[in-house]
Design a protein around this motif. Structure first.
Motif, mmCIF file in Angstrom:
data_model
loop_
_atom_site.group_PDB
_atom_site.id
_atom_site.type_symbol
_atom_site.label_atom_id
_atom_site.label_comp_id
_atom_site.label_asym_id
_atom_site.label_seq_id
_atom_site.Cartn_x
_atom_site.Cartn_y
_atom_site.Cartn_z
ATOM 1 N N ALA A 88 7.287 -1.704 7.142
ATOM 2 C CA ALA A 88 6.444 -0.711 6.458
ATOM 3 C C ALA A 88 6.107 0.445 7.391
ATOM 4 N N LEU A 89 5.673 0.110 8.634
ATOM 5 C CA LEU A 89 5.309 1.164 9.588
ATOM 6 C C LEU A 89 6.467 2.139 9.767
ATOM 7 N N GLY B 195 4.567 8.048 13.534
ATOM 8 C CA GLY B 195 4.091 9.181 12.745
ATOM 9 C C GLY B 195 2.782 8.906 12.038
ATOM 10 N N ILE B 196 2.064 7.907 12.537
ATOM 11 C CA ILE B 196 0.772 7.562 11.909
ATOM 12 C C ILE B 196 -0.322 7.881 12.933
ATOM 13 N N ALA C 133 0.841 -1.208 0.000
ATOM 14 C CA ALA C 133 0.000 0.000 0.000
ATOM 15 C C ALA C 133 0.872 1.253 0.000
ATOM 16 N N LEU C 134 1.961 1.208 0.757
ATOM 17 C CA LEU C 134 2.862 2.369 0.770
ATOM 18 C C LEU C 134 3.466 2.582 -0.617
ATOM 19 N N ILE D 83 1.738 3.114 19.733
ATOM 20 C CA ILE D 83 2.784 2.582 18.859
ATOM 21 C C ILE D 83 2.720 3.216 17.468
ATOM 22 N N PHE D 84 1.494 3.468 17.009
ATOM 23 C CA PHE D 84 1.358 4.042 15.652
ATOM 24 C C PHE D 84 1.771 5.507 15.637
ATOM 25 N N GLU D 85 1.392 6.212 16.703
ATOM 26 C CA GLU D 85 1.734 7.644 16.775
ATOM 27 C C GLU D 85 3.245 7.785 16.747
ATOM 28 N N GLU D 86 3.911 6.866 17.403
ATOM 29 C CA GLU D 86 5.387 6.945 17.428
ATOM 30 C C GLU D 86 5.969 6.753 16.027
#
Ligand SMILES: Cc1ncc(C[n+]2csc(CCOP(=O)(O)OP(=O)(O)O)c2C)c(N)n1
Ligand SMILES: CC(=O)[C@@H](O)[C@H](O)COP(=O)(O)O
Ligand SMILES: [Mg+2]
Length: 629
Positions: free
Chosen positions: A157-158, A243-244, A124-125, A238-241
């Motif tokens: 990916a993350l 940048g999501i 997706a990225l 975890i996602f905020e870290e």
């Protein structure tokens, strides 16, 4: 009766419906899934869990302009029903029918094919960056299950997303299940969020709020849930870290809430993730009570969920029983699975040796490294990973296990044609990708008893080894109480002969025996060899029959290029033998899904197929024999 579903010929028809009608559509889809998959078999549990999610995705987004990328895509049946395949849905996983996963060649709405886990976020990225570079404005939406986040590629990916793109939507479909209960710290982390008391209260209130205030409430709920979740686990989401921006958790079955939230997320000019809590098997009580069984299965009774009890033990069960026996006698034997305890049958091993059973999640590369580490400390790891999924771990096998000559045993279930799952799951390449690895031995048993012998041989072998065995049952040989050690690299001559020698590898022995019969009916003297090893090939045996016979024929449930037949050809060449070799195996192409026997017949992996491929050579030998009579 699917009154609305039958009117859905494309996502445009979904967009015309009211929320009330969408709710009815969801009910109709559930009924269709339960009834249809009862006949075809398939991944009913995962698909019942994403009915509302998928409807809401197609209501808000616009494929094929927008791109959906589903992780594994075993949960794409609803997507297929909504994208013009409702009328052919009954053919899913059937010969010539719909594939059980997304397939780019099957529909323009299937923007990315899959079958193996952990690929969605990266793909997706790639699409998002390509869109950005081309000045596009379409949406890229990745749907990934909670277990997809136990996979390393997802984290690769993350790590990359926020640095590479401004817009991408991730939907975390969290049902707390992989095939078994999800494992590891990430599963625990998601569980903490999903069971946070504030969220649970919010969740209960959501339905009422949405009813009373409509869309605006949905946002309120989503934001409050987000606060709750962030409150619970701090800003260190975890996602905020990465940048999501994290949103949720929200009820993944609340259509209104999902629609409103997707419409909100569409407006976001940043990578976002929506944490949707769903229930695997929702709407079908047997699948709710048996989420592991109903992850993916054959036909079942749509009323009771009952399935046919197999009459004969599968290779997987023989593997697990043998490993249990080996572990009983050797406390260094340990078992490792990568999220496939039932498929590999290690479920049967676990109760006997709970402390020597390890499920590492969908993490095959890690599984092999974990095994390598254990082997350096004197343990004997049996890594049970399907042939197809072990493809992921090639470097770890070379760089970590073989280079250090560590005694790890790779037990490759589904070695050979997998069947209904199709090209993403057929285990047709493991001889090719392993026989070039120095020091690794590769075995392929002709029956269940020999599988046990090979496991015992591998346990005693002071180096890496791999054993491949097929999905399902074998010839039902009697498994000795005490397996015996085989001589490494030694084939077994089952029948001597002087005109033709048939080398039938592993599960192809049945066709090998039939081929011997057909050749003998031509008046020929035929040898039958059980090769046992694809590495090292028994060069002496090849030389013996290469000098004596007018033709060697190999049979393997594997691609021809780089397979056992290729290895035998190399031994013929090295020993300067003039004998012709006819190889029977899968051609250089991906093999579609279908019934194993049908596909073998279609592609000539049968005694008749071998006869026809070798007809010229056989005719010549027959002619020569007649001439001297
Ligand atoms: C590399 C790889 N390993 C193992 C599998 C087998 N497998 C298919 S689906 C699945 C569990 C997926 O769980 P999740 O992503 O949470 O989706 P759910 O089924 O819960 O919707 C596994 C382990 C696979 N497809 N690919
Ligand atoms: C989707 C997936 O990868 C697994 O569920 C796989 O389909 C299991 O295959 P078996 O049915 O051969 O165990
Ligand atoms: Mg899951």
């Amino acid at each position: 009766m699917s009154r609305i579903l039958e009117t859905i010929n494309s996502p445009a028809d979904v967009k015309k419906l009211s929320v009330a009608e969408l709710t009815m559509l969801a009910a109709e889809i559930r009924e269709r899934l339960i009834q249809s998959v009862a006949k075809t078999g398939g991944h009913i549990g995962p698909n019942l869990g994403v009915v509302e999610l998928t409807i809401a995705m197609h209501y808000v987004f616009d494929t094929p302009t927008d791109s959906f990328v589903f992780d594994v895509s075993h949960q794409a049946y609803v997507h297929k029903l909504l994208t013009g395949r409702e009328k052919t849905f009954h053919t899913i996983r059937q010969p010539e029918g719909l594939n059980g996963f997304m397939l780019r060649t099957e529909s323009e709405h299937d923007s990315y094919g899959a079958g193996h886990a952990g690929t969605a976020l990266s793909a997706a990225l790639g699409m998002a960056v390509a869109r950005d570079m081309s000045g596009g404005s379409e949406h890229i939406v990745a749907l990934a299950g909670d277990a997809a986040f136990t996979n390393g590629i997802s984290f690769e990916a993350l790590n990359n997303i926020a640095a590479q793109t401004k817009r991408m939507i991730i939907i975390l479909n969290d049902n707390e299940w992989s095939i078994d209960k999800n494992v590891g710290a990430i599963a625990e982390y998601f569980h903490k969020i999903a069971t946070n008391s504030t969220y649970v209260t919010l969740h209960d209130k959501a339905a009422g709020l949405v009813e009373r205030f409509g869309g605006k409430a949905a946002l309120h709920v989503a934001k409050r849930a987000e606060e709750a979740a962030k409150g619970l686990v701090g800003r260190g989401m975890i996602f905020e870290e990465f940048g999501i921006s994290y949103f949720g958790p929200i009820d993944g079955h609340n259509l209104q809430l999902l629609i409103e939230t997707f419409q909100f997320l569409k407006q976001q000019n940043k990578p976002v993730v929506l944490h949707a809590i769903t229930q695997k098997g929702r709407g079908f009580q047997p699948a709710i009570e048996g989420q592991k069984k109903f992850h993916g299965l054959g036909p079942y009774d749509p009323e009771t969920g009952e399935t046919k009890v197999p009459g004969q033990k599968t290779y997987s069960e023989i593997f697990a029983e043998t490993l249990t026996k080996l572990a009983n006698g050797n406390d260094k034997v340990v078992a490792i699975t990568a999220a496939m305890p039932n498929g590999t049958a290690l479920d049967l091993f676990r109760p006997h040796h709970p402390k020597r059973y390890f499920d590492v999640g969908i993490a095959e590369e890690h599984a092999v490294l974990f095994a390598a580490g254990m082997a350096t400390k004197g343990y004997r790891p049996f890594c049970a990973i399907y042939s197809t999924f072990l493809q992921r771990s090639f470097d770890q096998i070379v760089h970590d296990v073989a280079l250090q000559n560590l005694p790890v045993v790779f037990c490759m279930d589904r070695g050979g044609l997998s069947g209904d799952d199709g090209p993403t799951h057929h285990g047709l390449f493991d001889i090719s990708y392993l026989r070039g690895v120095p020091g690794l031995i590769h075995m392929d048993p002709m029956d269940e008893d020999e599988l046990a012998d090979m496991m015992y041989t591998a346990m005693l072998h002071d180096g890496p080894s791999a054993i491949r065995y097929p999905r399902g049952t074998g010839p039902a040989s009697v498994v000795k109480d005490q397996p015996v050690a085989l001589e490494i690299g030694k084939a077994e001559v089952l029948q001597d002969g002087s005109d033709v020698a048939v080398f039938a590898l592993g599960a192809m022995m049945g066709e090998g025996r039939r081929l011997v019969g057909l050749l003998e009916a031509q008046g020929l003297s035929v040898a039958l060899v059980n090769p046992r090893f694809a590495k090292p090939v028994d060069a002496e045996c090849v030389a013996l029959y290469g000098r004596r016979c007018g033709l060697l024929i190999t049979l393997e449930d594997h691609v021809l290029d780089g397979g056992f037949g290729s290895a035998l050809l190399e031994r013929v060449n090295e020993q300067e033998l003039a004998v012709p070799v006819v190889r029977v195996g899968w051609p250089d192409q991906f093999i579609e899904h279908g019934k194993q026997d049908d596909l073998r017949k279609k592609y000539g992996l049968t005694a008749e197929g071998a006869m026809s491929k070798a007809a010229g050579f056989v005719g010549k030998i027959v002619g020569e024999r007649l001439a001297v009579q």
